[in-house]
Design a protein around this motif. Structure first.
Motif, short mmCIF file in Angstrom:
data_model
loop_
_atom_site.label_atom_id
_atom_site.label_comp_id
_atom_site.label_asym_id
_atom_site.label_seq_id
_atom_site.Cartn_x
_atom_site.Cartn_y
_atom_site.Cartn_z
N UNK A 194 0.75 -1.12 0.04
CA UNK A 194 -0.15 0.03 -0.03
C UNK A 194 0.80 1.45 0.08
N UNK A 195 2.01 0.98 0.47
CA UNK A 195 2.78 2.47 0.50
C UNK A 195 2.75 3.03 1.86
N UNK A 196 1.57 2.74 2.66
CA UNK A 196 1.21 3.22 4.13
C UNK A 196 2.24 2.95 5.01
N UNK A 197 2.52 3.59 5.85
CA UNK A 197 3.62 3.04 7.12
C UNK A 197 2.91 2.37 7.99
N UNK A 198 3.36 1.05 8.18
CA UNK A 198 2.56 0.27 9.22
C UNK A 198 3.67 -0.29 10.24
N UNK A 199 4.79 -0.28 9.58
CA UNK A 199 5.95 -1.13 10.71
C UNK A 199 6.64 -0.03 11.57
N UNK A 200 7.00 -0.32 12.75
CA UNK A 200 7.72 0.53 13.70
C UNK A 200 8.94 -0.49 13.99
N UNK A 201 9.86 0.18 14.84
CA UNK A 201 11.12 -0.26 15.27
C UNK A 201 10.70 -1.58 16.03
N UNK A 202 9.58 -1.95 16.73
CA UNK A 202 9.49 -3.09 17.43
C UNK A 202 8.73 -4.16 16.59
N UNK A 203 8.46 -3.91 15.26
CA UNK A 203 7.56 -4.83 14.67
C UNK A 203 8.18 -6.12 14.35
N UNK A 204 7.35 -7.27 14.23
CA UNK A 204 8.09 -8.67 13.86
C UNK A 204 7.84 -8.40 12.42
N UNK A 205 8.55 -9.60 11.56
CA UNK A 205 8.26 -9.84 10.29
C UNK A 205 7.49 -11.10 9.96
N UNK A 206 6.54 -10.89 9.39
CA UNK A 206 5.44 -12.18 9.20
C UNK A 206 5.67 -12.60 7.84
N UNK A 207 6.07 -13.91 7.51
CA UNK A 207 5.95 -14.42 6.39
C UNK A 207 5.16 -15.52 6.28
N UNK A 208 4.97 -15.95 4.85
CA UNK A 208 4.10 -17.37 4.71
C UNK A 208 5.09 -18.08 3.92
N UNK A 209 5.02 -19.38 3.75
CA UNK A 209 5.76 -20.48 2.89
C UNK A 209 4.52 -21.31 2.39
#
Length: 203
Positions: free
Chosen positions: A121-136
Motif C-alpha cells: 500500500x505504501x502506507x507506513x505500518x511498521x515500527x522499530x518493534x515490529x515482527x516480520x510475518x512471512x508465509x511459506x
C-alpha cells in the motif's frame, strides 16, 4: 464458485457503503482513505469474502465481509517478495537478510502482516518493534527436521520472524511444527483443530 482469493491477500475496492451500520469511525476512515483490506481465513456467503480492516493502532482490527464484485485489485504475499522497504527498521533489514535464502529454499514464499501491508500500500505500518510475518506455500509435506533448520535461519535475522506454513488444508505455525508437540494447531476457514499431520485432511 471457487474462491480464488487466499488468506493474507490484500484487496482494493471496499467502500464505506459495504460496511455494517455499526462499524467504528476508524474503520470508515480507513476505507474512505482507500487502504486495502486483508483476506481472512473464515467462511463467507456466496459472492462475499471475509476480510479484515487495519487501523493505525495494533488493537484496531475489524472483521467484516466484502463483495467479490467490488474487488478492483489483488496483491498476494508472493507479489511482495522483492519489493523493498526504504526505511531503517529491523523488519526491513530482516527481509533483506532472509530474501536470498527464501528464494533458494524451493518453496513459494511471501510477506504478510504489517510488512506486507506497507509494501503493498505504501502506507507506513511498521515500527522499530515490529515482527516480520512471512508465509511459506507448502503443498507437499515439510518434514520436522527441515522445519527446525528453517527456524534456526529465521532466528538469525534482525528481528523476530514468524512464518506460517500454508498447507492444502490450512495454516500451521512453523515454530509449532518444528517443536516437540506431536499435535499442532491447524487453522482453516472452517475451524482450528489439533492434528498430527497438517498435510492430511483434518477430520
Amino acid at each position: 464458485m471457487v474462491n480464488t482469493y487466499l488468506a493474507h491477500d490484500l484487496l482494493w475496492g471496499m467502500t464505506p457503503e459495504q460496511l455494517p451500520a455499526d462499524a467504528p469511525v476508524w474503520v470508515i476512515d480507513s476505507i474512505r482513505a482507500g487502504q486495502p483490506v486483508v483476506v481472512r481465513r473464515a467462511l463467507s456467503t456466496p459472492g462475499q469474502i471475509a476480510v479484515g480492516v487495519r487501523g493505525r493502532l495494533r488493537e484496531q482490527r475489524y472483521a467484516t465481509l466484502m463483495s467479490v464484485e467490488a474487488i478492483q485489485r489483488c496483491v498476494r504475499p508472493e507479489d511482495l517478495c522483492h519489493v523493498s522497504i526504504d526505511r531503517d527498521l529491523p523488519a526491513a533489514h530482516a527481509l533483506n537478510q532472509l530474501r536470498p535464502m527464501l528464494d533458494g529454499c524451493g518453496w513459494g514464499w511471501g510477506v504478510s502482516g504489517s510488512a506486507g501491508f506497507e509494501l503493498a500500500s505504501g502506507l507506513q505500518a511498521l515500527h522499530a518493534g515490529s515482527d516480520l510475518d512471512l508465509i511459506l506455500r507448502t503443498p507437499r509435506p515439510l518434514d520436522r527436521l527441515s522445519a527446525q533448520q528453517l527456524v534456526s535461519l529465521l532466528d538469525a535475522a534482525a528481528c523476530q520472524v514468524d512464518m506460517q506454513l500454508q498447507t492444502p488444508f490450512g495454516a500451521v505455525a512453523l515454530r509449532e511444527w518444528a517443536g516437540p508437540a506431536r499435535r499442532v494447531l491447524l487453522k482453516s476457514a472452517r475451524e482450528a483443530c489439533l492434528v498430527m499431520d497438517p498435510w492430511e485432511h483434518a477430520a
